[in-house]
Structures are given as structure tokens and as C-alpha cells.
Design a protein around this motif. Structure first.
Motif, short mmCIF file in Angstrom:
data_model
loop_
_atom_site.label_atom_id
_atom_site.label_comp_id
_atom_site.label_asym_id
_atom_site.label_seq_id
_atom_site.Cartn_x
_atom_site.Cartn_y
_atom_site.Cartn_z
N ALA A 200 0.83 -1.21 0.00
CA ALA A 200 0.00 0.00 0.00
C ALA A 200 0.86 1.26 0.00
CB ALA A 200 -0.92 -0.01 1.22
N LEU A 201 1.96 1.22 0.75
CA LEU A 201 2.87 2.37 0.79
C LEU A 201 3.52 2.61 -0.56
CD1 LEU A 201 4.21 4.53 2.54
CD2 LEU A 201 5.93 2.83 3.19
N VAL A 202 3.92 1.53 -1.20
CA VAL A 202 4.54 1.66 -2.53
C VAL A 202 3.54 2.23 -3.52
CG1 VAL A 202 5.48 0.37 -4.49
CG2 VAL A 202 6.21 -0.18 -2.16
N ARG A 203 2.30 1.72 -3.51
CA ARG A 203 1.30 2.21 -4.45
C ARG A 203 0.94 3.66 -4.16
NH1 ARG A 203 -3.05 -0.46 -3.22
NH2 ARG A 203 -2.23 -2.03 -1.80
N ALA A 204 0.92 4.03 -2.88
CA ALA A 204 0.65 5.42 -2.53
C ALA A 204 1.77 6.34 -2.99
CB ALA A 204 0.47 5.55 -1.01
N THR A 205 3.00 5.86 -2.89
CA THR A 205 4.15 6.65 -3.35
C THR A 205 4.09 6.88 -4.85
OG1 THR A 205 5.53 5.75 -1.57
CG2 THR A 205 6.67 6.76 -3.43
N VAL A 206 3.66 5.86 -5.58
CA VAL A 206 3.53 6.00 -7.03
C VAL A 206 2.44 7.00 -7.37
CG1 VAL A 206 2.91 4.79 -9.15
CG2 VAL A 206 4.37 3.67 -7.47
N ALA A 207 1.31 6.92 -6.64
CA ALA A 207 0.16 7.78 -6.94
C ALA A 207 0.43 9.24 -6.61
CB ALA A 207 -1.07 7.29 -6.18
N ASP A 208 1.07 9.50 -5.46
CA ASP A 208 1.31 10.90 -5.06
C ASP A 208 2.53 10.94 -4.14
OD1 ASP A 208 1.25 13.54 -4.19
OD2 ASP A 208 -0.94 13.61 -4.15
N ARG A 209 3.69 11.08 -4.75
CA ARG A 209 4.95 11.07 -4.01
C ARG A 209 5.01 12.20 -2.98
NH1 ARG A 209 10.04 8.89 -5.42
NH2 ARG A 209 9.07 8.16 -7.35
N ASP A 210 4.53 13.39 -3.36
CA ASP A 210 4.62 14.54 -2.47
C ASP A 210 3.72 14.37 -1.25
OD1 ASP A 210 6.42 15.77 -4.16
OD2 ASP A 210 4.84 16.79 -5.31
N MET A 211 2.53 13.80 -1.44
CA MET A 211 1.62 13.59 -0.32
C MET A 211 2.20 12.59 0.67
SD MET A 211 -1.15 14.35 1.20
CE MET A 211 -2.10 15.24 -0.05
N VAL A 212 2.79 11.52 0.15
CA VAL A 212 3.40 10.53 1.04
C VAL A 212 4.56 11.16 1.81
CG1 VAL A 212 4.71 8.37 1.08
CG2 VAL A 212 2.71 8.58 -0.39
N ALA A 213 5.33 12.00 1.15
CA ALA A 213 6.44 12.68 1.83
C ALA A 213 5.91 13.62 2.90
CB ALA A 213 7.28 13.45 0.82
N ALA A 214 4.73 14.22 2.66
CA ALA A 214 4.17 15.17 3.61
C ALA A 214 3.75 14.52 4.92
CB ALA A 214 2.97 15.88 2.98
N ILE A 215 3.46 13.20 4.87
CA ILE A 215 3.07 12.51 6.11
C ILE A 215 4.27 11.86 6.80
CG2 ILE A 215 0.73 12.13 5.27
CD1 ILE A 215 1.48 9.23 4.70
N GLY A 216 5.46 12.19 6.31
CA GLY A 216 6.67 11.76 6.99
C GLY A 216 7.34 10.51 6.46
N VAL A 217 6.91 10.02 5.30
CA VAL A 217 7.52 8.82 4.72
C VAL A 217 8.65 9.24 3.78
CG1 VAL A 217 7.14 6.80 3.27
CG2 VAL A 217 5.38 7.52 4.90
N ASP A 218 9.81 8.62 3.95
CA ASP A 218 10.96 8.91 3.10
C ASP A 218 10.82 8.15 1.78
OD1 ASP A 218 13.39 9.32 1.90
OD2 ASP A 218 14.58 8.96 3.69
N ASN A 219 10.58 8.90 0.70
CA ASN A 219 10.38 8.26 -0.60
C ASN A 219 11.59 7.45 -1.04
OD1 ASN A 219 7.76 9.26 -1.08
ND2 ASN A 219 8.58 11.23 -1.74
N ARG A 220 12.78 7.91 -0.65
CA ARG A 220 14.00 7.21 -1.05
C ARG A 220 14.04 5.82 -0.44
NH1 ARG A 220 18.28 11.67 0.70
NH2 ARG A 220 16.80 11.64 2.43
N ARG A 221 13.56 5.67 0.78
CA ARG A 221 13.54 4.34 1.40
C ARG A 221 12.57 3.41 0.68
NH1 ARG A 221 13.83 5.19 8.00
NH2 ARG A 221 15.86 6.25 8.02
N VAL A 222 11.45 3.97 0.25
CA VAL A 222 10.49 3.16 -0.50
C VAL A 222 11.12 2.69 -1.80
CG1 VAL A 222 8.25 3.14 -1.67
CG2 VAL A 222 8.52 4.36 0.50
N LYS A 223 11.80 3.59 -2.50
CA LYS A 223 12.45 3.24 -3.75
C LYS A 223 13.53 2.19 -3.53
CE LYS A 223 15.45 5.07 -7.36
NZ LYS A 223 16.37 6.15 -7.73
#
Length: 296
Positions: free
Chosen positions: A172-195
Motif C-alpha cells: 500500500a505504501l509503494v502504491r501510494a508513493t507512485v500515486a502521489d509522491r509529495d503527499m506521502v512525503a508530507a506525512i513523513g515517509v521517506d520516498n527514497r527508502r520506498v524506492k
């Protein structure tokens, strides 16, 4: 009549075995490219690394300990290589796929050269584990037991990857990152770690596929290019980022490879790329592809 049925059934089974192996390889490439938008042309080199790990640890003699050890070591190498490739491609995230392709192709060439220096030019055999190195009678014809097991392993991994992507928090986190990277980053998730996580898992599947494919293809110079082309065809036919698409594409290409070489050996490559062209004309995004990152 029975001989004709057996011959065609064996060709179909070969297609399923090849398809299962291609799925394990291609689904990682599909997820990295489709979800993380990174074109990793070093994926085939990771497959060959797994094959050479299996060849080195088994030493040409069948052993469950050596084979399982090769799977474990290849998995660790895949995780580390995926993390490294993710870090290397991060500065190119906002640049064109051509830049990513050039970087990862360079990595693939370096890996291939190092493997050639370490193991030489001669192909190396990878024996199947004891108990799987025999054959099973099918309509009176002998068929390798290992390939039957490989079909089952591919089916289990297909279910496992689908559940991981569609039914877990990580998916779910991966799919959310794909859908809206900026929104996921705004809630404190490091996009680089997901990648890094997606890249590492995709690379792990590639090296594990190399070990699983060792008893079928062995380990040899140039194998990386062959499997990379097949994996790219699978990804394009199935659709980027789609687990279901990778599975269907792999099974289709597996049957085309097997039946094409059995029935039309001189035209097998034309049939393969003809199927690719047909899918691109009818479904430019692939059979199950939507927008980038689709996982349907």
C-alpha cells in the motif's frame, strides 16, 4: 497419436517452465520500472550473477546444501545490489530514461566483464538438487522433474508477490508513493527508502531467478543480454508495474519460445517480436497496463 500428444505436451510444459522463470525475473523489472520509473538494464546481469553463484557453490555436483546456500547468497547479493543501484540512479530520477539506461547498461557491462575474468569464457553447468535431477514419465516420454518443480515454484512466487503488492502495508505504501509522491512525503515517509526497498526486492528476485534458472540455462557469458531482452518483452506485453501482467506476459512468451522453437525453429524470433508488435498496436500500454505504476 500418443507420441504426438506427448511431444506437444512436453513443449507446453517447457513453455510453462520458461514462463515461470521469466516471471520471477521480469516481475522485479516491471515493478522497478513501472512503480519507481527507473529503467534498470542491469537486471539481466543480476540474473547471471545468481547463475554463477549457483555454479560456483555447487561445483558441478548435485547437493541440496549447496543449492539452498546459493539461493541464500544470491538473495543477499540481490538485496545489496538493488540498494546500491537505487542510490546510484537517484540523482537521475528527474532526468530521461536514456540517462538511466546508459548508467545501468554501464553497470551491466562491468559486471559481465568481472564475471568473465573470474569464471572464464566456458559455460558452467548447474546441476539440479538430488531428487529433482531425474525425469518423470509423461505419456511415455521422459520430462525433467526439476522443470515440473520450477513451474510450481513460479506459481507460489506469483501468489506471494501479488499478495505483497496488493495486500500488505508495504504494498500500500509503494502504491501510494507512485500515486502521489509529495503527499506521502508530507506525512513523513521517506520516498527514497520506498524506492530502495522496491529496487532491492526486484533485484533479489533477479538473482534468485538466476539460481533457479541455473539447471535450465547454466551460467555463461552473454546470457544476461538474452534474458534481459526476454524480460523487457514480458514487461511490455504485460504492462508496466502489473504483477498480473508480468505473469500473463511471461506465460505467453514462454509458450511462444517453446512452441515456436519446436514448430518453427527458423522463425521463432520473428514470432516472438511479432507478438510484441501486435500487442503494442492493440494495447500500447500492455495487456494490463494503465498509467505508470498500475498494479492491477
Amino acid at each position: 497419436m500418443t507420441g504426438w500428444v506427448a511431444a506437444n505436451l512436453i513443449s507446453v510444459l517447457n513453455g510453462l517452465a520458461i514462463g515461470a522463470l521469466l516471471f520471477v525475473l521480469a516481475v522485479g523489472l516491471s515493478l522497478v520500472f513501472g512503480m519507481m520509473d527507473v529503467l534498470n538494464l542491469a537486471h539481466g546481469a543480476l540474473f547471471v550473477v545468481g547463475a554463477y553463484v549457483a555454479a560456483a557453490l555447487t561445483g558441478g555436483s548435485a547437493s541440496w546444501g549447496a543449492f539452498l546456500g546459493a539461493l541464500g547468497l544470491a538473495a543477499v547479493i540481490g538485496l545489496l545490489a538493488g540498494g546500491l543501484l537505487s542510490v546510484m540512479t537517484e540523482p537521475l530520477r528527474r532526468r530521461s530514461h536514456l540517462d538511466q539506461a546508459l548508467l545501468t547498461l554501464g553497470v551491466a557491462l562491468i559486471v559481465a566483464e568481472l564475471l568473465q575474468i573470474l569464471f572464464g569464457d566456458d559455460p558452467l553447468a548447474v546441476p539440479a538438487p538430488p531428487g529433482l535431477d531425474g525425469s518423470t514419465s509423461i505419456f511415455g516420454a521422459a520430462y525433467p522433474t526439476y522443470r515440473l518443480v520450477l513451474i510450481g515454484v513460479g506459481a507460489v512466487l506469483a501468489v506471494g508477490v501479488w499478495l505483497l503488492v496488493e495486500r500488505t502495508t508495504l504494498g500500500a505504501l509503494v502504491r501510494a508513493t507512485v500515486a502521489d509522491r509529495d503527499m506521502v512525503a508530507a506525512i513523513g515517509v521517506d520516498n527514497r527508502r520506498v524506492k530502495i526497498t522496491v529496487f532491492a526486492l526486484g533485484s533479489l528476485l533477479a538473482t534468485v531467478a538466476g539460481v533457479l534458472g541455473g539447471p535450465v540455462y547454466g551460467a555463461s557469458v552473454g546470457l544476461d543480454s538474452t534474458v534481459l531482452i526476454l524480460a523487457l518483452v514480458v514487461v511490455v506485453i504485460g504492462g508496466l508495474g502489473s504483477v498480473r501482467g508480468a505473469l500473463v506476459g511471461a506465460l505467453v512468451i514462454g509458450q511462444i519460445e517453446s512452441l515456436g522453437r519446436a514448430l518453427l525453429p527458423d522463425l521463432a524470433s520473428f514470432v516472438l517480436f511479432g507478438a510484441l508488435a501486435l500487442v503494442l498496436v492493440v494495447r500500447p500500454r500492455g495487456l494490463f497496463g494503465g498509467r505508470s505504476g498500475a498494479t492491477a
